[in-house]
Design an enzyme around this catalytic site. Structure first.
Site, PDB file in Angstrom:
ATOM      1  N   GLN A  49     -13.593   1.652  -2.561  1.00 51.88           N
ATOM      2  CA  GLN A  49     -13.621   0.235  -2.230  1.00 51.88           C
ATOM      3  C   GLN A  49     -14.929  -0.070  -1.517  1.00 51.88           C
ATOM      4  O   GLN A  49     -15.546   0.814  -0.931  1.00 51.88           O
ATOM      5  CB  GLN A  49     -12.485  -0.121  -1.265  1.00 51.88           C
ATOM      6  CG  GLN A  49     -11.176  -0.435  -1.947  1.00 51.88           C
ATOM      7  CD  GLN A  49     -10.189  -1.094  -1.008  1.00 51.88           C
ATOM      8  OE1 GLN A  49     -10.348  -1.080   0.216  1.00 51.88           O
ATOM      9  NE2 GLN A  49      -9.148  -1.675  -1.559  1.00 51.88           N
ATOM     10  N   VAL A 108      -5.775 -11.246   7.055  1.00 55.81           N
ATOM     11  CA  VAL A 108      -6.585 -12.458   6.940  1.00 55.81           C
ATOM     12  C   VAL A 108      -5.685 -13.683   6.904  1.00 55.81           C
ATOM     13  O   VAL A 108      -4.515 -13.612   6.549  1.00 55.81           O
ATOM     14  CB  VAL A 108      -7.480 -12.449   5.677  1.00 55.81           C
ATOM     15  CG1 VAL A 108      -8.581 -11.408   5.801  1.00 55.81           C
ATOM     16  CG2 VAL A 108      -6.660 -12.243   4.426  1.00 55.81           C
ATOM     17  N   ALA A 124     -13.504 -11.550   5.938  1.00 56.18           N
ATOM     18  CA  ALA A 124     -13.487 -10.167   5.466  1.00 56.18           C
ATOM     19  C   ALA A 124     -13.188 -10.199   3.979  1.00 56.18           C
ATOM     20  O   ALA A 124     -12.608 -11.164   3.472  1.00 56.18           O
ATOM     21  CB  ALA A 124     -12.422  -9.357   6.200  1.00 56.18           C
ATOM     22  N   TRP A 133       0.855  -1.204   0.000  1.00 56.13           N
ATOM     23  CA  TRP A 133       0.000   0.000   0.000  1.00 56.13           C
ATOM     24  C   TRP A 133       0.881   1.240   0.000  1.00 56.13           C
ATOM     25  O   TRP A 133       1.384   1.652   1.040  1.00 56.13           O
ATOM     26  CB  TRP A 133      -0.899   0.031   1.235  1.00 56.13           C
ATOM     27  CG  TRP A 133      -1.822  -1.132   1.313  1.00 56.13           C
ATOM     28  CD1 TRP A 133      -3.063  -1.222   0.760  1.00 56.13           C
ATOM     29  CD2 TRP A 133      -1.600  -2.390   1.979  1.00 56.13           C
ATOM     30  NE1 TRP A 133      -3.608  -2.452   1.032  1.00 56.13           N
ATOM     31  CE2 TRP A 133      -2.746  -3.182   1.770  1.00 56.13           C
ATOM     32  CE3 TRP A 133      -0.539  -2.920   2.711  1.00 56.13           C
ATOM     33  CZ2 TRP A 133      -2.860  -4.466   2.280  1.00 56.13           C
ATOM     34  CZ3 TRP A 133      -0.653  -4.203   3.223  1.00 56.13           C
ATOM     35  CH2 TRP A 133      -1.803  -4.950   2.998  1.00 56.13           C
ATOM     36  N   ARG A 156      -4.114   6.024  -2.828  1.00 52.86           N
ATOM     37  CA  ARG A 156      -2.755   5.456  -2.843  1.00 52.86           C
ATOM     38  C   ARG A 156      -1.828   6.407  -3.577  1.00 52.86           C
ATOM     39  O   ARG A 156      -2.254   7.099  -4.505  1.00 52.86           O
ATOM     40  CB  ARG A 156      -2.723   4.104  -3.575  1.00 52.86           C
ATOM     41  CG  ARG A 156      -3.701   3.098  -3.038  1.00 52.86           C
ATOM     42  CD  ARG A 156      -3.051   1.904  -2.390  1.00 52.86           C
ATOM     43  NE  ARG A 156      -4.055   1.082  -1.738  1.00 52.86           N
ATOM     44  CZ  ARG A 156      -4.484  -0.106  -2.169  1.00 52.86           C
ATOM     45  NH1 ARG A 156      -3.921  -0.623  -3.240  1.00 52.86           N
ATOM     46  NH2 ARG A 156      -5.411  -0.760  -1.536  1.00 52.86           N
ATOM     47  N   HIS A 162      -7.146   1.721   2.162  1.00 54.04           N
ATOM     48  CA  HIS A 162      -8.196   0.725   1.921  1.00 54.04           C
ATOM     49  C   HIS A 162      -9.305   0.986   2.935  1.00 54.04           C
ATOM     50  O   HIS A 162      -9.124   1.788   3.856  1.00 54.04           O
ATOM     51  CB  HIS A 162      -7.654  -0.711   2.044  1.00 54.04           C
ATOM     52  CG  HIS A 162      -6.769  -0.953   3.233  1.00 54.04           C
ATOM     53  ND1 HIS A 162      -6.016  -2.076   3.401  1.00 54.04           N
ATOM     54  CD2 HIS A 162      -6.519  -0.208   4.334  1.00 54.04           C
ATOM     55  CE1 HIS A 162      -5.344  -2.020   4.532  1.00 54.04           C
ATOM     56  NE2 HIS A 162      -5.634  -0.896   5.118  1.00 54.04           N
TER      57      HIS A 162
END
Ligand SMILES: [Zn+2]
Lengths: 799, 351
Positions: B222, B265, B319, B161, B208, B182
């Site tokens: 997003q 995650v 997620a 990122w 970004r 994000h």
């Protein structure tokens, strides 16, 4: 990460077609971006031996080469100066597809007669085979090349270009990918050979290694090789390096790169004779310490940047780049080979601070394990001895103050079921983990105890093992279900819903939604912001001065959009944007206020056969705002206001209750010029959506009965000072309790009305909820209204 | 009148009256006719008046005959008057003929931005599966954008990122404020503010530090999703996202999950749909693979759950996050992401 299939096959058998292998790698987390086939066009090219060379009867520069292929002798014409009898060469038969060295196109080889001699084939150069640029002579193959084999069997390859995720530094190596392939296909991994003849003096006497701060350098290993002969690497090594994207330099440096690609461990070779006192000290740099790296760049270091020092000075920037002062040269005969482990955070900070990223630093910053250092050192020492000769010292120097324990994780099938939603049986789980190199034992409680192999720095918790099971099984093999737990309670969000209604209402008004960048330039904010706007937040690393400040108003964005659509503006443009402005707060995140801006410019309707050609103005914008407030069932009022964006006297505050919630006006020509927006009137409104939505009632509408008794209409025309707001007159009229509503139907200034005065004409509806009004009542009410108008705003009835 | 009207006289009178009425085309002619026959001096009126001199018997017979004639004439008169009225209306209507092919009168047409439409469509799809829409700040703390999402400072995963930092230095000399890269920080904020079960989607702008080209925009939207409860599994994640893909891209869509990495995650996944352009044959939309990547997803990392105070041995969740413009580009066949915020009306007015 480029992985040549031939290199991969050194460690694991691959029977799958390249596309299938790429698919399996991609699905299991190592995405294959592209597959490059080397020698894909080499049909009819073979390894063959040159039997004899004879002069061409009709040309001095040409020769006749006789080649035996599959028991048959063929003579071809050849112009290459380096061809000689006995050589093994790449021989193309008629029908082979070769690169035309002049055009670069692929051509099919035909039989030809050259200066009167028939030539049915060709001895190929690198360029003709698309293997390299060399076309000065033919490609001479090594003596062990298999005569009669197809060239693609011998030299062909498939190179996979992989995208490795940052959690898998182990997959930044051929060996790591081989481990993945072994686990995915069930093949057995062949470990690289780490052994070599330790024929020199004991390493302890040759070099000393000291680590000053083990938190910055957990391990430092080194070997010493004496009597090497620096020169080009053998062809197989150069080929592999080139295919993996690494330029060959010399045999010793090539080995360090080769082993880095093969095992994932960066190494560094020092010219040992330049290392003062045969001593290595790994220590933090001094304050303001100057250092020149291999690329001849000057740096100024500071602690805790880590350096490798010898007895006199720094010789390398640890984990990032070697120093110019101890660089390998062609004259080097003794090599000190370093294979160490450096702190990832410190390496990352150093390379970021110095803006010096190397393949080495990008590997260290992802976190390598100390065990890898020793294995890679032994592998590289073996290869240096193989390709550069020399004698390896006995043993290795190894500073490893606190050997890292190998983590063991408790792992249960119950957790697999809980996370994945499916039972996976123990043998399957066991098979996956062991194929990946995990050690698995079953404890007395039935749980597995899983020892993590040193190269898997990403595995730290039980669910990391669940992922290993899931990804080797294949996500597509796992079941697909819908959530079976109850839907959670939803909390009402009236303001969010009201916000989305505002958007819809704008569209209902015929407005086109736009979305512009949240960042803007200081200049456009300065031109458009309201006088009381706070100074905006600045981005510390803006991409350009046009995108430097967080907007505190939406005005500049919509005016820029208007300017960008000048062509469309000829047909009339109605635009709105709803988005956030960012109002700084002390030591806190800014207040992000949802704001609505609308702009109307050009003709009210586009030119047409029934054109009326009226241009939009203040009142078009006001109509949109009134419609919005009406639909949200909010009262609204307007008061003359001042705002530098707008023309003086053409600007109004928008109020609901006592609160100012926005502004409407016609944009000042000066501003329009700055935005290059339009040369006609531009009406603009900006509303504080959060203020409006928080005022919206969430109560349902209460029905009021429709008037059952007829009303009485009366016209009322008054003359008064032109400066008295019509809204004030309206309010006085409607204050009368019998008045249901007054409609302003005429505004007149001019002949018949004194200068400075104007006439306002209203149609007034008198109505009572409980009776039909009689004429007297209406007349009395009218008189009261006229008296109030005269008293309060100096109005007189128009005669 | 000296003689009595005979039945033949009355018949003739009726016949001539009706003949004349037939000829009366205007309301004026009809009125003249009415005066001539039924007016005070009209022929029939005079006949009726003449009856008084007759003997009662004759008078009765002749009177009945005359009244029958009167009734006929009056009825025909009414009919004639109605015809004239209808004729007049028809004439008015005939005069109003227009060219119906001329363009209609202008009504201004507003449209929602394609991003807004797509955000709503995506959120509605998840709302139908019990997800609530929530929003969060665009200017965020490093703490929420990275640290609490298992992306510590100085971790190479941060390179995933590229970040725009706010020019604000805290007491420690750090820059703690950024433009969120994000919508994932809302995972943390949501869980910090609520006990499980949690089921939310979060639409919003993200930023970004990135050069723009046909497929990259530094400023984009997003939609993030999060579902946490006791008993939520990877299989549920697959099912939910499969349903989403079918709702947005059509019920015949197939999906594919492959392994991917996001620090917050574990296990991590990327979902692709089968290419609806080439139906799997390979085209430039799917880069010849037959599959189009549309979102990243995974089971919420236990580190993240523990960070917000959830018991990760009890609660699990998934997620996901997707780029709104990418979904819109695929759905609408848009080939350049820069069109979205270039605000060219010729683009915006297509949706
Ligand atoms: Zn396709």
């Amino acid at each position: 990460m480029k992985v040549p299939l031939t290199w991969l096959r050194e460690f694991v058998d691959v029977d799958l077609p390249p596309e299938e292998l790429a698919h399996r790698l991609t699905m299991s987390g190592t995405e294959v971006g592209s597959i490059d086939v080397i020698g894909g066009t080499w049909d009819n090219v073979f390894v063959a031996q040159v039997d004899s060379i004879d002069p061409h009867p009709n040309a001095d520069r040409l020769k006749l080469a006789t080649v035996t292929l599959h028991g048959e002798q063929v003579t071809v014409v050849c112009g290459a100066p380096n061809i000689a009898a006995g050589q093994l060469v790449a021989f193309a038969r008629v029908g082979a597809c070769l690169v035309d060295p002049r055009t670069g196109d692929i051509e099919t080889l035909r039989a030809a007669t050259i200066r009167g001699v028939e030539s049915a084939g060709m001895v190929c150069s690198e360029r003709e085979l698309a293997l390299g640029d060399d076309h000065a002579g033919i490609l001479v193959l090594p003596e062990d090349a298999p005569i009669g084999a197809t060239l693609s069997e011998y030299l062909g390859d498939v190179v996979f270009d992989l995208e490795v995720t940052p959690n898998r530094p182990d997959c930044m190596s051929i060996l790591g990918i081989a481990r993945e392939v072994a686990a995915l296909t069930g093949a057995t991994l062949r470990e690289p050979d780490l052994s070599y003849a330790e024929e020199g003096e004991p390493v302890e006497g040759a070099v000393s290694v000291e680590i000053v701060d083990a938190s910055l350098c957990p391990r430092y290993t080194a070997s010493v090789i004496r009597g090497v002969q620096v020169g080009p690497s053998p062809r197989w090594m150069q080929d592999r390096l080139l295919r993996a994207g690494q330029r060959p330099i010399n045999n010793v440096v090539d080995v360090t790169n080769y082993v880095m690609l093969e095992m994932g461990q960066p190494l560094h070779a020092f010219d040992f004779d330049t290392v003062a006192e045969s001593r290595i000290v790994v220590r933090p740099a001094g304050e303001q310490e100057p250092f020149v790296t291999l690329d001849e760049a000057q740096h100024v270091l500071r602690p805790p940047m880590l350096v490798i020092a010898d007895g006199a000075r720094s010789v390398a920037l640890a984990g990032v780049m070697g120093g110019l002062n101890t660089e390998m040269t062609d004259a080097t005969t003794s090599v000190l080979l370093e294979s160490a482990n450096f702190n990832p955070v410190n390496t990352r900070r150093t390379s970021q601070a110095l803006r010096l990223r190397s393949e080495s630093s990008s590997r260290f910053e992802k976190g390598l394990q100390p065990e890898l250092a020793e294995a890679a050192l032994r592998r590289a020492t073996r290869l240096i001895l193989e390709v550069a000769g020399g004698t390896g010292c006995q043993g290795i120097a190894d500073a490893y103050p606190q050997p890292a324990p190998r983590p063991t994780l408790r792992f249960t099938l119950a957790r697999v079921r809980k996370v994945l939603g499916v039972d996976i049986d123990a043998p399957h789980v066991y098979g996956i983990l062991t194929s990946l190199g995990f050690g698995v034992t079953v404890g007395s409680d039935g749980a597995m105890h899983v020892e993590v192999p040193y190269w898997r720095s990403d595995i730290a918790q039980e669910d990391d093992l669940v992922e290993e099971v899931a990804r080797i099984t294949g996500y597509d093999e796992l079941p697909t279900t819908m959530i079976s737990t109850p839907v959670p309670h939803r909390s009402p969000q009236p303001e969010r819903e009201a916000r989305e209604r505002v958007r819809d209402l704008m569209v209902e008004c015929g407005m086109q939604e736009t979305i512009s960048y949240s960042l803007t330039s200081a200049a456009s904010l300065e031109t458009s912001k309201p006088a009381d706007a706070p100074s905006p937040l600045r981005v510390a690393n803006p991409m350009s001065s046009e995108l430097e400040y967080l907007r505190t108003t939406l005005r500049s964005g919509v005016l820029s959009t208007l300017a960008a659509n000048r062509q469309q503006a000829r047909d009339g443009v109605r635009l709105f944007e709803m988005g956030r402005v960012y109002l700084p707060r002390e030591a806190d995140l800014p207040l992000e206020r949802e704001t609505l801006v609308g702009v109307l410019a050009g003709p009210r309707s586009p030119e047409s056969w029934q054109s009326v050609n009226e241009r939009m103005d203040f009142f078009d914008a006001k109509g949109v705002v009134e419609m919005l407030m009406s639909r949200l069932r909010l009262p609204c009022a307007f008061q003359p206001a001042e705002d530098a964006l707008f023309m003086p006297g053409r600007c109004s505050a928008v109020l609901t209750g006592d609160a100012v919630v926005g502004v409407i006006g016609e944009v000042h020509p000066r501003t329009l010029e700055q935005f290059d927006a339009a040369d006609e009137a531009v009406a603009l409104f900006e509303l504080d959506v959060d203020a409006i939505t928080s005022a919206v009632s969430t109560e349902p509408v209460r029905y009021r009965p429709i008037a059952r008794y007829p009303g009485a209409l009366r016209d009322l025309a008054v003359v008064l000072d032109a400066g008295v707001p019509a809204a004030q007159v309206q309010a006085i009229i409607e204050r009368e309790t019998l008045v249901s509503h007054a409609t302003l139907f005429d505004v007149y200034e001019g002949a018949g009305v004194a200068t400075g005065k104007r006439s306002l004409a209203y149609r007034v509806l008198f109505q009572a909820a409980d009776r039909t009004l009689v004429g007297d009542e209406v007349s009395r009410a009218m008189e009261g209204i006229v008296a109030a108008l005269e008293r309060e705003v100096g109005a007189s009835l128009r005669g | 009148m000296t003689s009595n009207p005979t039945p033949t006289d009355l018949e003739e009178l009726q016949a001539s009256a009706l003949r004349e009425l037939e000829q009366a085309a205007s309301s004026e002619a009809i009125e003249q006719w009415r005066v001539a026959y039924l007016g005070r001096r009209g022929r029939l009126t005079q006949v009726l008046r003449g009856l008084s001199s007759l003997a009662p018997d004759e008078r009765r017979t002749a009177g009945a005959a005359a009244n029958r004639v009167k009734a006929v004439l009056e009825e025909r008169l009414a009919g004639a008057e109605e015809n004239v009225r209808l004729g007049r209306l028809q004439a008015i209507a005939e005069e109003g003929r227009i060219d119906v092919t001329l363009p209609g009168r202008h009504v201004p047409v507003g449209r929602l931005h394609p991003t807004t439409q797509m955000v709503r469509e995506i959120c509605d799809a998840f709302a139908s599966m019990g997800f609530q829409v929530v929003e969060g700040p665009e200017v965020e703390w490093d703490y929420y954008n990275f640290e609490m999402l298992n992306i510590p400072k100085d971790h190479p995963a941060r390179d995933m990122w590229d970040t725009l930092w706010i020019d604000h230095v805290d007491a420690q000399g750090e820059r703690p404020m950024l433009l969120r890269t994000h919508t994932s920080p809302m995972q943390v904020r949501t869980m910090q503010n609520a006990e499980p079960p949690v089921r939310v989607v979060v639409p919003g702008k993200c930023y970004r530090y990135e050069a723009t080209d046909a497929t990259h925009e530094w400023h984009f939207y997003q939609v993030e999703g999060l579902a946490v409860d006791e008993g939520i599994t990877f299989a549920d994640m697959k099912g939910t996202l499969y349903e989403f893909a079918r709702l947005i891209f059509g019920s015949e869509r197939k999906v594919r999950f492959r392994v991917d990495f996001f620090p917050f995650v574990e296990p991590g996944a990327e979902m692709a749909i089968d290419c609806f352009v080439c139906k799997g044959g390979g085209c430039n939309v799917c880069k010849g693979t037959g599959w189009i990547e549309i979102l990243g997803a995974g089971m919420v990392n236990p580190t993240v759950l523990e960070g917000v105070g959830y018991d990760s041995s009890r609660y699990t969740g998934f997620a996901f996050g997707m780029g709104v413009e990418r979904i819109a580009m695929l759905k609408y066949g848009i080939d350049d992401i820069r069109l979205f915020y270039g605000n060219d009306l010729r683009f915006l007015q297509q949706f």
